[in-house]
Write an enzyme that holds these catalytic residues in place. Sequence first.
Site, PDB file in Angstrom:
ATOM      1  N   HIS A   1      72.208  29.192  34.633  1.00  0.00           N
ATOM      2  CA  HIS A   1      71.119  29.517  35.394  1.00  0.00           C
ATOM      3  C   HIS A   1      72.091  30.417  35.536  1.00  0.00           C
ATOM      4  O   HIS A   1      72.217  31.382  36.547  1.00  0.00           O
ATOM      5  CB  HIS A   1      70.502  28.938  36.291  1.00  0.00           C
ATOM      6  CG  HIS A   1      69.657  28.106  36.126  1.00  0.00           C
ATOM      7  ND1 HIS A   1      68.929  27.306  36.380  1.00  0.00           N
ATOM      8  CD2 HIS A   1      68.528  28.454  34.841  1.00  0.00           C
ATOM      9  CE1 HIS A   1      67.728  26.572  35.932  1.00  0.00           C
ATOM     10  NE2 HIS A   1      67.172  27.135  35.341  1.00  0.00           N
TER      11      HIS A   1
ATOM     12  N   ARG B   1      70.958  38.337  26.068  1.00  0.00           N
ATOM     13  CA  ARG B   1      71.128  36.447  27.534  1.00  0.00           C
ATOM     14  C   ARG B   1      70.865  35.443  26.138  1.00  0.00           C
ATOM     15  O   ARG B   1      70.925  35.636  24.426  1.00  0.00           O
ATOM     16  CB  ARG B   1      70.229  36.073  27.721  1.00  0.00           C
ATOM     17  CG  ARG B   1      70.165  35.342  28.815  1.00  0.00           C
ATOM     18  CD  ARG B   1      68.997  34.990  29.229  1.00  0.00           C
ATOM     19  NE  ARG B   1      69.203  34.052  30.060  1.00  0.00           N
ATOM     20  CZ  ARG B   1      68.277  33.304  31.131  1.00  0.00           C
ATOM     21  NH1 ARG B   1      66.712  33.169  30.240  1.00  0.00           N
ATOM     22  NH2 ARG B   1      68.542  31.799  31.659  1.00  0.00           N
TER      23      ARG B   1
ATOM     24  N   ARG C   1      61.475  18.526  33.627  1.00  0.00           N
ATOM     25  CA  ARG C   1      62.585  17.076  32.809  1.00  0.00           C
ATOM     26  C   ARG C   1      63.760  16.231  33.874  1.00  0.00           C
ATOM     27  O   ARG C   1      63.052  17.055  35.103  1.00  0.00           O
ATOM     28  CB  ARG C   1      63.544  18.016  32.672  1.00  0.00           C
ATOM     29  CG  ARG C   1      64.380  19.282  31.906  1.00  0.00           C
ATOM     30  CD  ARG C   1      65.366  20.154  31.375  1.00  0.00           C
ATOM     31  NE  ARG C   1      64.407  21.432  31.047  1.00  0.00           N
ATOM     32  CZ  ARG C   1      64.582  22.438  31.829  1.00  0.00           C
ATOM     33  NH1 ARG C   1      66.217  23.064  31.648  1.00  0.00           N
ATOM     34  NH2 ARG C   1      64.442  23.705  31.165  1.00  0.00           N
TER      35      ARG C   1
ATOM     36  N   ASN D   1      61.009  25.998  37.461  1.00  0.00           N
ATOM     37  CA  ASN D   1      60.334  24.908  36.329  1.00  0.00           C
ATOM     38  C   ASN D   1      61.778  23.870  35.832  1.00  0.00           C
ATOM     39  O   ASN D   1      61.439  22.845  36.004  1.00  0.00           O
ATOM     40  CB  ASN D   1      59.837  25.827  35.156  1.00  0.00           C
ATOM     41  CG  ASN D   1      59.067  24.326  34.222  1.00  0.00           C
ATOM     42  OD1 ASN D   1      58.295  23.845  34.738  1.00  0.00           O
ATOM     43  ND2 ASN D   1      58.624  25.046  33.173  1.00  0.00           N
ATOM     44  N   GLY D   2      62.340  25.189  35.491  1.00  0.00           N
ATOM     45  CA  GLY D   2      63.856  24.231  34.969  1.00  0.00           C
ATOM     46  C   GLY D   2      64.639  25.136  36.614  1.00  0.00           C
ATOM     47  O   GLY D   2      64.901  25.711  37.641  1.00  0.00           O
TER      48      GLY D   2
ATOM     49  N   HIS E   1      68.363  27.265  42.672  1.00  0.00           N
ATOM     50  CA  HIS E   1      67.603  27.952  42.025  1.00  0.00           C
ATOM     51  C   HIS E   1      66.736  27.093  41.180  1.00  0.00           C
ATOM     52  O   HIS E   1      66.832  25.901  40.726  1.00  0.00           O
ATOM     53  CB  HIS E   1      68.389  28.179  40.345  1.00  0.00           C
ATOM     54  CG  HIS E   1      67.365  28.740  39.634  1.00  0.00           C
ATOM     55  ND1 HIS E   1      68.021  30.342  38.842  1.00  0.00           N
ATOM     56  CD2 HIS E   1      66.530  28.480  38.611  1.00  0.00           C
ATOM     57  CE1 HIS E   1      67.124  30.846  38.114  1.00  0.00           C
ATOM     58  NE2 HIS E   1      66.311  29.922  37.936  1.00  0.00           N
ATOM     59  N   LEU E   2      65.473  26.630  42.382  1.00  0.00           N
ATOM     60  CA  LEU E   2      64.938  26.019  41.801  1.00  0.00           C
ATOM     61  C   LEU E   2      62.899  26.752  41.136  1.00  0.00           C
ATOM     62  O   LEU E   2      62.001  27.947  42.170  1.00  0.00           O
ATOM     63  CB  LEU E   2      63.333  25.886  43.602  1.00  0.00           C
ATOM     64  CG  LEU E   2      64.844  25.195  43.996  1.00  0.00           C
ATOM     65  CD1 LEU E   2      64.064  24.381  45.323  1.00  0.00           C
ATOM     66  CD2 LEU E   2      66.296  24.474  43.699  1.00  0.00           C
TER      67      LEU E   2
ATOM     68  N   ASN F   1      65.844  38.583  25.376  1.00  0.00           N
ATOM     69  CA  ASN F   1      65.856  36.773  26.039  1.00  0.00           C
ATOM     70  C   ASN F   1      65.475  36.071  25.269  1.00  0.00           C
ATOM     71  O   ASN F   1      64.598  35.863  24.034  1.00  0.00           O
ATOM     72  CB  ASN F   1      65.731  36.812  26.984  1.00  0.00           C
ATOM     73  CG  ASN F   1      66.252  35.517  27.395  1.00  0.00           C
ATOM     74  OD1 ASN F   1      66.788  34.650  26.990  1.00  0.00           O
ATOM     75  ND2 ASN F   1      65.374  35.283  28.707  1.00  0.00           N
TER      76      ASN F   1
ATOM     77  N   GLY G   1      61.765  28.212  44.910  1.00  0.00           N
ATOM     78  CA  GLY G   1      62.443  28.473  46.064  1.00  0.00           C
ATOM     79  C   GLY G   1      62.462  30.028  46.320  1.00  0.00           C
ATOM     80  O   GLY G   1      62.156  30.069  47.622  1.00  0.00           O
TER      81      GLY G   1
ATOM     82  N   GLU H   1      66.941  38.190  36.839  1.00  0.00           N
ATOM     83  CA  GLU H   1      68.041  37.931  35.162  1.00  0.00           C
ATOM     84  C   GLU H   1      68.080  39.099  34.831  1.00  0.00           C
ATOM     85  O   GLU H   1      68.899  39.938  33.914  1.00  0.00           O
ATOM     86  CB  GLU H   1      68.193  36.733  35.014  1.00  0.00           C
ATOM     87  CG  GLU H   1      68.298  35.634  35.694  1.00  0.00           C
ATOM     88  CD  GLU H   1      68.491  33.986  34.655  1.00  0.00           C
ATOM     89  OE1 GLU H   1      68.664  34.006  34.904  1.00  0.00           O
ATOM     90  OE2 GLU H   1      66.674  34.078  35.385  1.00  0.00           O
TER      91      GLU H   1
ATOM     92  N   LYS I   1      62.020  37.844  24.963  1.00  0.00           N
ATOM     93  CA  LYS I   1      61.508  38.793  26.291  1.00  0.00           C
ATOM     94  C   LYS I   1      62.457  39.531  25.676  1.00  0.00           C
ATOM     95  O   LYS I   1      63.451  40.255  25.075  1.00  0.00           O
ATOM     96  CB  LYS I   1      61.603  37.487  27.349  1.00  0.00           C
ATOM     97  CG  LYS I   1      60.684  36.913  27.289  1.00  0.00           C
ATOM     98  CD  LYS I   1      60.831  35.715  28.841  1.00  0.00           C
ATOM     99  CE  LYS I   1      60.424  34.855  28.872  1.00  0.00           C
ATOM    100  NZ  LYS I   1      61.604  33.768  29.491  1.00  0.00           N
TER     101      LYS I   1
HETATM  102  P1  ADP Z   1      61.463  29.098  34.678  1.00  0.00           P
HETATM  103  O1  ADP Z   1      62.153  27.956  34.770  1.00  0.00           O
HETATM  104  O2  ADP Z   1      60.283  28.685  34.217  1.00  0.00           O
HETATM  105  O3  ADP Z   1      61.888  30.737  34.876  1.00  0.00           O
HETATM  106  P2  ADP Z   1      60.320  29.776  37.435  1.00  0.00           P
HETATM  107  O4  ADP Z   1      61.535  30.697  38.369  1.00  0.00           O
HETATM  108  O5  ADP Z   1      59.045  31.574  37.025  1.00  0.00           O
HETATM  109  O6  ADP Z   1      61.020  28.971  36.103  1.00  0.00           O
HETATM  110  O7  ADP Z   1      59.694  29.173  38.301  1.00  0.00           O
HETATM  111  C1  ADP Z   1      58.436  28.555  37.704  1.00  0.00           C
HETATM  112  C2  ADP Z   1      57.820  27.878  38.246  1.00  0.00           C
HETATM  113  O8  ADP Z   1      57.845  28.200  40.040  1.00  0.00           O
HETATM  114  C3  ADP Z   1      56.011  27.519  38.782  1.00  0.00           C
HETATM  115  O9  ADP Z   1      56.106  25.976  37.527  1.00  0.00           O
HETATM  116  C4  ADP Z   1      55.441  26.473  40.050  1.00  0.00           C
HETATM  117  O10 ADP Z   1      55.750  24.993  40.097  1.00  0.00           O
HETATM  118  C5  ADP Z   1      56.303  27.120  40.748  1.00  0.00           C
HETATM  119  N1  ADP Z   1      55.838  28.376  41.253  1.00  0.00           N
HETATM  120  C6  ADP Z   1      55.655  29.771  41.172  1.00  0.00           C
HETATM  121  N2  ADP Z   1      54.513  30.298  43.004  1.00  0.00           N
HETATM  122  C7  ADP Z   1      54.310  28.617  43.677  1.00  0.00           C
HETATM  123  C8  ADP Z   1      54.093  29.027  44.334  1.00  0.00           C
HETATM  124  N3  ADP Z   1      53.703  30.244  45.323  1.00  0.00           N
HETATM  125  N4  ADP Z   1      54.448  27.772  45.519  1.00  0.00           N
HETATM  126  C9  ADP Z   1      54.938  26.758  45.284  1.00  0.00           C
HETATM  127  N5  ADP Z   1      55.483  26.686  43.993  1.00  0.00           N
HETATM  128  C10 ADP Z   1      55.243  27.845  42.790  1.00  0.00           C
END
Ligand code: ADP
Length: 397
Positions: free
Chosen positions: A180, A91, A241, A211-212, A208-209, A7, A333, A384, A14
């Site tokens: 995504h 990817r 964002r 960072n993005g 899909h919650l 990726n 999520g 992924e 990665k």
């Molecule tokens: P990316 O979009 O970079 O792939 P990820 O899916 O890895 O992001 O999600 C990262 C985010 O998940 C972190 O910024 C954080 O806000 C959130 N996160 C991780 N662990 C927890 C948790 N235990 N409780 C709430 N939010 C969390």
Amino acid sequence: MYTLVINCGSSSLKFQLIHTESEEVMAIGLCERIGIEGSKVTYQRKGEEKSVTEASMPTHKEAVKIMQKLLTDEQSGMIKTLNEVRAVGHRVAHGGEIFTSSALITEETLKAIEECCALAPLHNPASLTGIRACKELMPETPMVAVFDTAFHQTMPEMSYLYGIPYEYYEKYKVRRYGFHGTSHSYVSMRAANYLNRNYEGMKIVVCHLGNGSSISAVQNGKSVDTSMGFTPLEGLLMGTRSGDIDPGAMQFLMMKEDLTIAEMLDVLNRKSGVLGVSGVSSDFRDIMKAAEEGNHRAQTALDSFTYRVVKYIGAYAAAMGGIDAIVFTAGVGENDESMRKKICNQLAFLGIAVNEEANSKRGSEQLISTADSKVAVLVIPTNEELAIARETISIVQ
Ligand code: ADP
């Protein structure tokens, strides 16, 4: 044999070496700050500690060489030579309208990915450099491109067209694409599987919650709408964002603050979202802590995020004429039970009820709704890399 998943981001690479039959992850690596001073490599072999080393990586080419060295090194490696790699899955961020599914990499495929560079100027060129460097090292190994946009190519015209003059779509392909895709496809399929139901006969909303963040409506196994658009900026409030915003507000701000378009986009991409609203952090854990300590803006950021998720789920329920399942995935999520509970409670009018005990479990696929909930709610950890590895093997076979 092994499958290598790569990726390439604009300044990162990665990789994961996955055992093709057992699907075990044998080694993971991350090359960061490619082309920037202070580049470093993080590497971890299965069952061992992570190591971080500095290494000069002016381009992705050097990063690929470092990956090869790590994977085949006598001490740190998992394999003797790259010949043990059955196939490589890359990817690729943007497949435009050309790629509706993953594709075996040929010269023709590379040309087509190049054509999509205008749509993803930071990401697609990086993927191309990574693919070409890999092909130089492994000329005989079949490679597959897996696109972030491909799963959403089934969206109908009415959901992918913007309400702007049609000629801009015809001339420049300005439309909604969605991202995504690998995750939305993987977790929606896993959800149907978990529920022992026919994927082609279900209405699923995937949240899909991370960072993005993005939400999609998956009807009969096909994406019919998704919250990200021409770029990954549209839709939900995210870590940094803004998500949906009136372009008129941008023009107003650009005049007031004397911002160029690039500066305005930088604000919307990197300084907005829950970070911008809270002023605390882009990480939901930090924001939750601040909110618990009484920080009003932190609480508002969390509320705005939840509100928008609920609005999108409601919109997609209407778009599909109902929902059978809601799936939560990615960093927030998968881990934030209180966020899931708040979202589901606001959707109680749909007959959704959460099983608190199941909702508090972590790390595995879970049904978190009660037996009498009208909509099944699930947590499905996204993977992924595994999805890309499976897709790669299915194509080369
Ligand atoms: P990316 O979009 O970079 O792939 P990820 O899916 O890895 O992001 O999600 C990262 C985010 O998940 C972190 O910024 C954080 O806000 C959130 N996160 C991780 N662990 C927890 C948790 N235990 N409780 C709430 N939010 C969390």
